[in-house]
Write a protein that holds these residues in place. Structure first.
Motif, mmCIF file in Angstrom:
data_model
loop_
_atom_site.group_PDB
_atom_site.id
_atom_site.type_symbol
_atom_site.label_atom_id
_atom_site.label_comp_id
_atom_site.label_asym_id
_atom_site.label_seq_id
_atom_site.Cartn_x
_atom_site.Cartn_y
_atom_site.Cartn_z
ATOM 1 N N LEU A 188 9.379 0.407 4.943
ATOM 2 C CA LEU A 188 10.243 0.618 3.779
ATOM 3 C C LEU A 188 9.814 1.805 2.916
ATOM 4 O O LEU A 188 10.654 2.524 2.374
ATOM 5 C CB LEU A 188 10.261 -0.644 2.903
ATOM 6 C CG LEU A 188 10.927 -1.888 3.493
ATOM 7 C CD1 LEU A 188 10.739 -3.072 2.559
ATOM 8 C CD2 LEU A 188 12.406 -1.653 3.761
ATOM 9 N N TYR A 189 8.499 2.021 2.794
ATOM 10 C CA TYR A 189 7.999 2.992 1.819
ATOM 11 C C TYR A 189 7.015 4.015 2.377
ATOM 12 O O TYR A 189 6.570 4.886 1.636
ATOM 13 C CB TYR A 189 7.328 2.242 0.658
ATOM 14 C CG TYR A 189 8.285 1.356 -0.086
ATOM 15 C CD1 TYR A 189 9.193 1.893 -0.989
ATOM 16 C CD2 TYR A 189 8.301 -0.016 0.130
ATOM 17 C CE1 TYR A 189 10.090 1.083 -1.670
ATOM 18 C CE2 TYR A 189 9.197 -0.830 -0.545
ATOM 19 C CZ TYR A 189 10.086 -0.278 -1.435
ATOM 20 O OH TYR A 189 10.971 -1.075 -2.095
ATOM 21 N N GLY A 190 6.683 3.909 3.653
ATOM 22 C CA GLY A 190 5.704 4.839 4.199
ATOM 23 C C GLY A 190 4.355 4.659 3.523
ATOM 24 O O GLY A 190 3.967 3.542 3.162
ATOM 25 N N ASP A 191 3.637 5.753 3.317
ATOM 26 C CA ASP A 191 2.321 5.673 2.660
ATOM 27 C C ASP A 191 2.334 6.368 1.304
ATOM 28 O O ASP A 191 1.318 6.893 0.838
ATOM 29 C CB ASP A 191 1.237 6.283 3.556
ATOM 30 C CG ASP A 191 1.446 7.781 3.793
ATOM 31 O OD1 ASP A 191 2.537 8.292 3.454
ATOM 32 O OD2 ASP A 191 0.514 8.423 4.305
ATOM 33 N N GLU A 192 3.485 6.352 0.639
ATOM 34 C CA GLU A 192 3.625 7.094 -0.623
ATOM 35 C C GLU A 192 2.698 6.576 -1.711
ATOM 36 O O GLU A 192 2.212 7.358 -2.541
ATOM 37 C CB GLU A 192 5.073 7.073 -1.106
ATOM 38 C CG GLU A 192 5.625 5.696 -1.408
ATOM 39 C CD GLU A 192 7.104 5.736 -1.783
ATOM 40 O OE1 GLU A 192 7.436 5.303 -2.888
ATOM 41 O OE2 GLU A 192 7.911 6.210 -0.960
ATOM 42 N N VAL A 193 2.417 5.261 -1.722
ATOM 43 C CA VAL A 193 1.513 4.721 -2.744
ATOM 44 C C VAL A 193 0.100 5.239 -2.515
ATOM 45 O O VAL A 193 -0.587 5.665 -3.450
ATOM 46 C CB VAL A 193 1.533 3.181 -2.732
ATOM 47 C CG1 VAL A 193 0.475 2.630 -3.685
ATOM 48 C CG2 VAL A 193 2.910 2.662 -3.137
ATOM 49 N N LYS A 194 -0.326 5.211 -1.266
ATOM 50 C CA LYS A 194 -1.673 5.705 -0.948
ATOM 51 C C LYS A 194 -1.816 7.172 -1.331
ATOM 52 O O LYS A 194 -2.835 7.592 -1.895
ATOM 53 C CB LYS A 194 -1.952 5.515 0.539
ATOM 54 C CG LYS A 194 -3.379 5.833 0.946
ATOM 55 C CD LYS A 194 -3.620 5.516 2.406
ATOM 56 C CE LYS A 194 -5.068 5.825 2.777
ATOM 57 N NZ LYS A 194 -5.342 5.525 4.206
ATOM 58 N N GLN A 195 -0.791 7.967 -1.042
ATOM 59 C CA GLN A 195 -0.831 9.387 -1.390
ATOM 60 C C GLN A 195 -0.901 9.574 -2.907
ATOM 61 O O GLN A 195 -1.609 10.453 -3.405
ATOM 62 C CB GLN A 195 0.393 10.104 -0.829
ATOM 63 C CG GLN A 195 0.405 10.252 0.687
ATOM 64 C CD GLN A 195 1.627 11.011 1.170
ATOM 65 O OE1 GLN A 195 2.201 11.809 0.440
ATOM 66 N NE2 GLN A 195 2.024 10.766 2.405
ATOM 67 N N ALA A 196 -0.153 8.742 -3.627
ATOM 68 C CA ALA A 196 -0.110 8.868 -5.088
ATOM 69 C C ALA A 196 -1.449 8.537 -5.736
ATOM 70 O O ALA A 196 -1.729 8.969 -6.857
ATOM 71 C CB ALA A 196 0.977 7.960 -5.651
ATOM 72 N N MET A 197 -2.277 7.759 -5.029
ATOM 73 C CA MET A 197 -3.562 7.343 -5.589
ATOM 74 C C MET A 197 -4.719 8.237 -5.170
ATOM 75 O O MET A 197 -5.874 7.974 -5.485
ATOM 76 C CB MET A 197 -3.863 5.888 -5.175
ATOM 77 C CG MET A 197 -2.815 4.903 -5.631
ATOM 78 S SD MET A 197 -2.606 4.883 -7.439
ATOM 79 C CE MET A 197 -0.924 4.277 -7.593
ATOM 80 N N TYR A 231 -11.162 3.513 -6.304
ATOM 81 C CA TYR A 231 -9.799 3.063 -6.569
ATOM 82 C C TYR A 231 -8.774 3.663 -5.614
ATOM 83 O O TYR A 231 -7.667 3.148 -5.493
ATOM 84 C CB TYR A 231 -9.429 3.382 -8.015
ATOM 85 C CG TYR A 231 -10.331 2.678 -8.990
ATOM 86 C CD1 TYR A 231 -10.142 1.340 -9.308
ATOM 87 C CD2 TYR A 231 -11.391 3.351 -9.582
ATOM 88 C CE1 TYR A 231 -10.973 0.683 -10.192
ATOM 89 C CE2 TYR A 231 -12.238 2.706 -10.463
ATOM 90 C CZ TYR A 231 -12.028 1.365 -10.767
ATOM 91 O OH TYR A 231 -12.866 0.720 -11.634
ATOM 92 N N GLN A 232 -9.142 4.752 -4.943
ATOM 93 C CA GLN A 232 -8.231 5.352 -3.968
ATOM 94 C C GLN A 232 -7.846 4.355 -2.886
ATOM 95 O O GLN A 232 -6.718 4.369 -2.388
ATOM 96 C CB GLN A 232 -8.879 6.585 -3.317
ATOM 97 C CG GLN A 232 -8.979 7.791 -4.215
ATOM 98 C CD GLN A 232 -9.603 8.971 -3.507
ATOM 99 O OE1 GLN A 232 -9.607 9.053 -2.281
ATOM 100 N NE2 GLN A 232 -10.155 9.911 -4.273
ATOM 101 N N GLN A 233 -8.756 3.496 -2.535
ATOM 102 C CA GLN A 233 -8.494 2.478 -1.514
ATOM 103 C C GLN A 233 -8.109 1.144 -2.135
ATOM 104 O O GLN A 233 -7.211 0.462 -1.663
ATOM 105 C CB GLN A 233 -9.730 2.294 -0.630
ATOM 106 C CG GLN A 233 -9.539 1.267 0.488
ATOM 107 C CD GLN A 233 -10.736 1.201 1.418
ATOM 108 O OE1 GLN A 233 -11.585 2.101 1.421
ATOM 109 N NE2 GLN A 233 -10.809 0.160 2.212
ATOM 110 N N ALA A 234 -8.782 0.777 -3.227
ATOM 111 C CA ALA A 234 -8.592 -0.555 -3.804
ATOM 112 C C ALA A 234 -7.181 -0.767 -4.345
ATOM 113 O O ALA A 234 -6.579 -1.829 -4.147
ATOM 114 C CB ALA A 234 -9.615 -0.795 -4.917
ATOM 115 N N VAL A 235 -6.620 0.237 -5.030
ATOM 116 C CA VAL A 235 -5.307 0.066 -5.655
ATOM 117 C C VAL A 235 -4.190 -0.051 -4.613
ATOM 118 O O VAL A 235 -3.383 -0.988 -4.679
ATOM 119 C CB VAL A 235 -5.024 1.199 -6.668
ATOM 120 C CG1 VAL A 235 -3.594 1.104 -7.194
ATOM 121 C CG2 VAL A 235 -6.020 1.137 -7.820
#
Length: 281
Positions: free
Chosen positions: A168-177, A184-188
């Motif tokens: 649904l969203y790809g990895d856009e959240v990971k990229q944004a962090m 926090y890059q991984q935890a969030v």
């Protein structure tokens, strides 16, 4: 025999068409009487203290808004339950949980719609709504707890959630962090994947199409404008069409107000749906 079969089908079609035409010519008060009775199994009665305001409210909700868009009564009441849970209007939520049951939604569907609000509004507010649901269920003789709808374990909640999220969203959240401190890059992103998708989107009782539509309703209700564009696209990818999204926004407008829903409607109308083919049917 075939002749009578075709004749009966023609009669049914005529009656359906006639009913629709009659419905469109009703005035708002008559429409409100009809829908109110269907939802709450009682007649509309004037308010002893605020008759003018309640008449405006009921004609708007049940005599006007309820007839806009391609949603069924079941759809509308589920959307209303989600919106009322999101904004924590608990007395009205109780009435509409009852209405959602009256028009054919199952206790499991309603419970799951409420549970699914947790990642967006937090556990305390969701618990408030669960308490209201349990109160209605008890009053109606529905046995609690309902059946277990979970499909994951501690070991696979992340991988199952990530599979849904990625489609649904790809990895856009990971990229944004990426700009966060290392921890926090991984935890969030993992927290979001586990909490929202792993714990809730994987559950039985609702389709992903419904869950994404409800997520959009929640975000609109609480005014989370920044998250709306991604979830509009997510809702389309999950199998909803633009007409359904617009109808949902109109349906919740009397409950959450015009500013929030107009923001969402303006964003929905700008989305090019040809770029987002449904992943889930």
């Amino acid at each position: 025999m075939k002749f009578f079969k075709y004749l009966w089908c023609a009669v049914l079609l005529f009656l359906a068409t006639t009913a629709t035409a009659e419905e469109t010519t009703m005035d708002r008060a008559t429409k409100a009487d009809k829908i109110f009775s269907e939802l709450f199994a009682s007649k509309r009665t004037p308010s002893p203290t605020d008759p003018e305001f309640m008449e405006i409210l009921q004609r708007n909700i049940f005599g006007e808004t309820f007839f806009i868009g391609n949603l069924t009564a079941k759809d509308r009441e589920m959307l209303t339950v989600v919106a009322l849970t999101s904004i924590q209007t608990l007395p009205q939520l109780k009435a509409h949980i009852g209405a959602a049951l009256n028009v054919g939604n199952s206790p499991l569907e309603i419970r799951e719609a409420i549970y699914g609000c947790a990642p967006f509004i937090g556990f305390p507010k969701t618990l408030n709504a669960i308490a209201v649901f349990n109160e209605v269920a008890t009053e109606r003789g529905i046995n609690l707890p309902l059946e277990d709808a979970s499909t994951t374990t501690e070991e696979n909640r992340y991988t199952k959630g990530l599979a849904i999220q990625t489609k649904l969203y790809g990895d856009e959240v990971k990229q944004a962090m990426d700009s966060l401190p290392q921890e926090y890059q991984q935890a969030v992103p993992e927290m979001l994947t586990n909490f929202c998708f792993g714990d809730f989107y994987t559950r039985n009782g609702l389709s992903l199409k419904q869950r994404e539509l409800f997520s959009l309703v929640i975000l609109t209700s609480i005014g989370a404008e920044k998250q709306l564009p991604a979830h509009i696209i997510g809702a389309l990818k999950a199998g909803n069409d633009k007409e359904t999204l617009l109808a949902a926004m109109v349906q919740i407008t009397p409950y959450v107000g015009l500013p929030n829903t107009l923001t969402a409607i303006n964003l929905i109308k700008t989305v090019d749906i040809t770029n987002y083919q449904p992943i889930y049917k």
